[in-house]
Design a protein around this motif. Sequence first.
Motif, PDB file in Angstrom:
ATOM      1  N   ARG A 261      -9.767   7.952 -20.116  1.00 60.75           N
ATOM      2  CA  ARG A 261     -10.853   7.062 -19.713  1.00 60.75           C
ATOM      3  C   ARG A 261     -10.945   5.848 -20.632  1.00 60.75           C
ATOM      4  NH1 ARG A 261     -14.644   9.374 -16.025  1.00 60.75           N
ATOM      5  NH2 ARG A 261     -14.595  11.669 -15.952  1.00 60.75           N
TER       6      ARG A 261
ATOM      7  N   ARG B   2     -15.100   1.188 -20.130  1.00 56.64           N
ATOM      8  CA  ARG B   2     -15.934   0.850 -18.973  1.00 56.64           C
ATOM      9  C   ARG B   2     -15.785   1.910 -17.887  1.00 56.64           C
ATOM     10  NH1 ARG B   2     -13.777  -4.959 -17.568  1.00 56.64           N
ATOM     11  NH2 ARG B   2     -12.007  -4.222 -18.801  1.00 56.64           N
TER      12      ARG B   2
ATOM     13  N   GLY C 192     -15.020   3.824 -14.560  1.00 63.13           N
ATOM     14  CA  GLY C 192     -14.043   3.544 -13.522  1.00 63.13           C
ATOM     15  C   GLY C 192     -12.760   2.922 -14.029  1.00 63.13           C
ATOM     16  N   THR C 193     -12.517   2.964 -15.334  1.00 64.92           N
ATOM     17  CA  THR C 193     -11.266   2.432 -15.887  1.00 64.92           C
ATOM     18  C   THR C 193     -10.580   3.515 -16.704  1.00 64.92           C
ATOM     19  OG1 THR C 193     -12.231   1.606 -17.973  1.00 64.92           O
ATOM     20  CG2 THR C 193     -12.293   0.135 -16.058  1.00 64.92           C
ATOM     21  N   TYR C 194      -9.254   3.405 -16.803  1.00 70.02           N
ATOM     22  CA  TYR C 194      -8.529   4.315 -17.686  1.00 70.02           C
ATOM     23  C   TYR C 194      -7.213   3.705 -18.138  1.00 70.02           C
ATOM     24  CZ  TYR C 194      -6.581   5.862 -13.106  1.00 70.02           C
ATOM     25  OH  TYR C 194      -6.030   5.926 -11.840  1.00 70.02           O
TER      26      TYR C 194
ATOM     27  N   ASP D 112      -8.099  -0.100 -13.182  1.00 69.57           N
ATOM     28  CA  ASP D 112      -9.296   0.389 -12.523  1.00 69.57           C
ATOM     29  C   ASP D 112      -8.912   1.441 -11.488  1.00 69.57           C
ATOM     30  OD1 ASP D 112      -8.355  -0.958 -10.254  1.00 69.57           O
ATOM     31  OD2 ASP D 112      -9.732  -2.646 -10.498  1.00 69.57           O
ATOM     32  N   GLU D 113      -9.885   1.915 -10.717  1.00 69.92           N
ATOM     33  CA  GLU D 113      -9.620   2.998  -9.769  1.00 69.92           C
ATOM     34  C   GLU D 113      -8.746   2.559  -8.604  1.00 69.92           C
ATOM     35  OE1 GLU D 113     -13.248   6.122 -10.123  1.00 69.92           O
ATOM     36  OE2 GLU D 113     -13.683   4.310  -8.957  1.00 69.92           O
ATOM     37  N   ASP D 114      -8.594   1.259  -8.398  1.00 67.98           N
ATOM     38  CA  ASP D 114      -7.682   0.749  -7.383  1.00 67.98           C
ATOM     39  C   ASP D 114      -6.299   0.473  -7.962  1.00 67.98           C
ATOM     40  OD1 ASP D 114      -9.576   0.746  -5.277  1.00 67.98           O
ATOM     41  OD2 ASP D 114     -10.441  -1.105  -6.084  1.00 67.98           O
TER      42      ASP D 114
ATOM     43  N   GLN E 295      -5.558  -1.616 -10.236  1.00 62.06           N
ATOM     44  CA  GLN E 295      -5.396  -3.008 -10.608  1.00 62.06           C
ATOM     45  C   GLN E 295      -5.370  -3.100 -12.132  1.00 62.06           C
ATOM     46  OE1 GLN E 295      -4.867  -5.484  -8.246  1.00 62.06           O
ATOM     47  NE2 GLN E 295      -4.797  -3.651  -6.959  1.00 62.06           N
TER      48      GLN E 295
ATOM     49  N   LEU F 174      -6.047  -4.364 -15.646  1.00 63.96           N
ATOM     50  CA  LEU F 174      -7.083  -5.141 -16.328  1.00 63.96           C
ATOM     51  C   LEU F 174      -6.609  -5.636 -17.688  1.00 63.96           C
ATOM     52  CD1 LEU F 174     -10.099  -2.760 -15.575  1.00 63.96           C
ATOM     53  CD2 LEU F 174      -9.321  -4.726 -14.236  1.00 63.96           C
TER      54      LEU F 174
ATOM     55  N   SER G  37      -8.021   9.459 -10.456  1.00 67.51           N
ATOM     56  CA  SER G  37      -9.376   8.956 -10.222  1.00 67.51           C
ATOM     57  C   SER G  37     -10.254  10.014  -9.564  1.00 67.51           C
ATOM     58  CB  SER G  37      -9.335   7.704  -9.336  1.00 67.51           C
ATOM     59  OG  SER G  37      -8.692   6.636  -9.991  1.00 67.51           O
TER      60      SER G  37
END
Length: 266
Positions: free
Chosen positions: A58, A61, A63-65, A86-88, A90, A92, A106
Amino acid sequence: MANSLDDPKHVLVDRAARRMAEEFGDSSLTVRQKLALTCRVLFDAGHDSGLAGQITARGNRPGTYYTQRLGYGFDEVTEDNLLLVDEDLQVLEGDGMPNPANRFHSWIYRAREDVTCIVHTHPLHAASLAMLEVPLIVSQMDTTPLYDDCAFLPTWPGIPVGNEEGEIISAALGDKRAVLLAHHGQLVAGRTVEEACNLAVLIERAARMQLLAMSAGTIRPLPDDLAREAHDWTSTPQRHRATFAYYARRALRRHPDCVAPGTVIG
């Protein structure tokens, strides 16, 4: 002269637990450093299977890992080339793309607030046991951290890049810390990176021991009460920190490039 030879077991257990709590405090390593070291630990422990398998932890933030970059083997992961996604999926932070199979992580994170790190790999012996569609059997003292804590998914859902696989795998894991995936591999879900690393090393060792024992005879079960006692005794944060520190020091001697020079491991 010894003063504890007449002490009952529960007194000795409590005393040892207090000493370990004092001795093995929180690590100064960052999450990125712990993940990079875990990748090298697992590579050395036989978890390498080309580019198969993922490790995540994790991010700060919701929803991020963090995860490794697709195209890099576990023996190439460093604290600097890890991605934050992120969970999609994408990106970061970092360059490159994550493994598309990370999607099912996720689902586990959403279902399990207690989980902060997931390791999914296809090590030789765990994958071989999975080919037999046989659950993991814990019947030896060293493997008791997995006693009644390893689920079994008896059917293979195919490549884990869809949301369906996330639902299936997270449901199979349930409230356990590990799951053996038939015709696939293993997955562990830890409350910390240290715990996930240790359990991933252990599940491969347990699978190897089981295959050896099965080839020689019938595996005999452990007494349930003693196995649960051993499970709890070996599953404390202090034990995980101490074990991980040993694995990490050993990995760092073999792979000094995975973390910044001068990194100190307790």
